[in-house]
Design an enzyme around this catalytic site. Structure first.
Site, short mmCIF file in Angstrom:
data_model
loop_
_atom_site.label_atom_id
_atom_site.label_comp_id
_atom_site.label_asym_id
_atom_site.label_seq_id
_atom_site.Cartn_x
_atom_site.Cartn_y
_atom_site.Cartn_z
N ASP A 160 103.19 30.06 -4.98
CA ASP A 160 102.13 30.54 -5.87
C ASP A 160 102.46 30.10 -7.29
O ASP A 160 102.90 30.89 -8.13
CB ASP A 160 102.06 32.07 -5.78
CG ASP A 160 100.79 32.64 -6.37
OD1 ASP A 160 99.89 31.85 -6.72
OD2 ASP A 160 100.69 33.87 -6.49
N GLU B 140 91.01 26.24 -7.67
CA GLU B 140 90.08 27.34 -7.90
C GLU B 140 88.79 26.90 -8.60
O GLU B 140 88.82 26.14 -9.56
CB GLU B 140 90.77 28.42 -8.74
CG GLU B 140 90.02 29.71 -8.79
CD GLU B 140 90.93 30.92 -8.79
OE1 GLU B 140 90.41 32.02 -8.97
OE2 GLU B 140 92.15 30.76 -8.60
N LYS C 93 89.26 27.49 -3.76
CA LYS C 93 89.58 28.91 -3.98
C LYS C 93 88.42 29.59 -4.71
O LYS C 93 88.01 29.15 -5.78
CB LYS C 93 90.86 28.98 -4.81
CG LYS C 93 91.67 30.23 -4.65
CD LYS C 93 93.01 30.02 -5.35
CE LYS C 93 93.84 31.27 -5.34
NZ LYS C 93 95.05 31.10 -6.15
N THR D 158 89.86 34.44 -2.51
CA THR D 158 90.91 35.13 -3.25
C THR D 158 90.38 36.43 -3.87
O THR D 158 89.22 36.77 -3.69
CB THR D 158 91.49 34.19 -4.31
OG1 THR D 158 92.65 34.79 -4.90
CG2 THR D 158 90.48 33.87 -5.40
N PHE E 136 95.37 40.66 -1.72
CA PHE E 136 96.38 40.91 -2.75
C PHE E 136 97.16 42.18 -2.41
O PHE E 136 96.57 43.20 -2.05
CB PHE E 136 95.71 41.05 -4.12
CG PHE E 136 95.38 39.73 -4.76
CD1 PHE E 136 95.07 38.62 -4.00
CD2 PHE E 136 95.39 39.59 -6.14
CE1 PHE E 136 94.77 37.40 -4.60
CE2 PHE E 136 95.09 38.38 -6.74
CZ PHE E 136 94.78 37.28 -5.97
#
Length: 322
Positions: free
Chosen positions: A18, A95, A131, A155, A177
């Site tokens: 990440d 993203e 993403k 996400t 998450f």
């Protein structure tokens, strides 16, 4: 000699880095890599990557026009992503701009442009995950993109209804998450929590059980960890995306790491959900944690995206003045 906990984890879970730090990825050797505006901003501000930034700025100067800043930001994301594809054997997540989180058509257009930009660099779509924030609009964009063969990573996912809607859209992967869920509950006065009772861990386990029980192929990739205990409690999850600091901690730790999740023993799943837009929005409204953390996450990414655009605009002005 006992294998490190990181090596043990790698034997049962695909480990993803990440980070947008190319050197950290080279050192840690993950299978996949995921970035976001926050991580990209940090990388752009790192002197080691000045050459990549200068190339994008020089390109932007030649383009001109009112959209130059946004175009340079997109180019930077693809430039860093292309470098990462040279290091990791698997996928790189890039993203879509967080300020498009409530615009299905604009998200689809941006995703197609990102894939086209990677193609120009010789990177095929099979190496990239687009993403997208797990809003209703984002999930519907993923539905269209997946049908076109563009794989998506949904996400900012905090609750089962988001995971169910993502699976219905045939999303390739979701990033539920963990740490941010824990943050919310601690702030609300909950706890103390152990790794087993951590509400973020419990959430991912619930989603994992649901997917395995109902034969859903969408990959579950736990994300946003606060400590190694959360990671160890999800050992065996399809994938886990972990920051360099925690990866280093796991690499330096020994001792047995038992498998906690497996498709064969995924536990009892909750009742199957059938969610149209109204049901999705109501379910999210009933969950203050998921609603607040989704909104907060989008705001955070937008803030860093604006900071990145501001930095790029200043560099473009410098280049034009030179």
């Amino acid at each position: 000699m006992t294998a490190s906990k990181l090596d043990q984890l790698r034997a049962m879970t695909t480990v993803v880095a990440d980070t947008g730090d190319i050197e950290a990825v080279r050192r840690l050797k993950p299978v996949d890599c995921t970035t976001n505006p926050t991580l990209l901003l940090k990388a752009v501000e790192t002197p080691a990557y000045a050459g990549l930034v200068e190339e994008a700025i020089a390109w932007g100067k030649r383009q001109g026009g009112t959209g130059a800043v946004e175009a340079v930001c997109d180019r930077l994301a693809v430039t860093f992503g292309t470098e990462l594809t040279k290091i990791v054997p698997g996928r790189v997540s890039t993203e879509v701009d967080a300020d498009l989180s409530f615009d299905t058509d604009a998200t689809i257009a941006k995703a197609r442009a990102i894939i086209a930009a990677y193609k120009e660099r010789g990177v095929g779509r099979e190496r990239i995950l687009i993403k997208i924030a797990s809003t209703w609009e984002g999930i519907q964009a993923a539905r269209v993109l997946q049908a076109e063969g563009i794989d998506c990573n949904l996400t900012l996912l905090f609750a089962l209804p988001q995971a169910v809607a993502a699976a219905d859209a045939k999303a390739f992967l979701i990033s539920p998450f963990v740490g941010r869920i824990l943050d919310w509950h601690v702030k609300a006065g909950g706890g103390p929590y152990t790794a087993e009772t951590d509400p973020g861990v419990v959430s991912v386990r619930t989603i994992y059980s649901y997917y395995k029980a109902y034969g859903i192929d969408t990959v579950v990739m736990g994300a946003s960890f606060r400590n190694t205990g959360e990671i160890e409690a999800l050992a065996g999850c399809d994938r886990l995306t972990i920051g360099p600091g925690l990866l280093d901690e796991l690499a330096g730790a020994t001792g047995d790491l038992p498998r906690k999740l497996s498709p064969e023993a995924s536990g009892k799943a909750s009742q199957k959900l059938d969610l149209d837009e109204k049901a999705f929005r109501f379910a999210m409204n009933e969950d203050p944690m998921a609603t607040e953390k989704l909104a907060e996450g989008i705001r955070g990414f937008v803030k860093d995206l604006r900071s990145l655009r501001k930095l790029v605009a200043a560099k473009l002005d410098e280049a034009k003045a030179a």
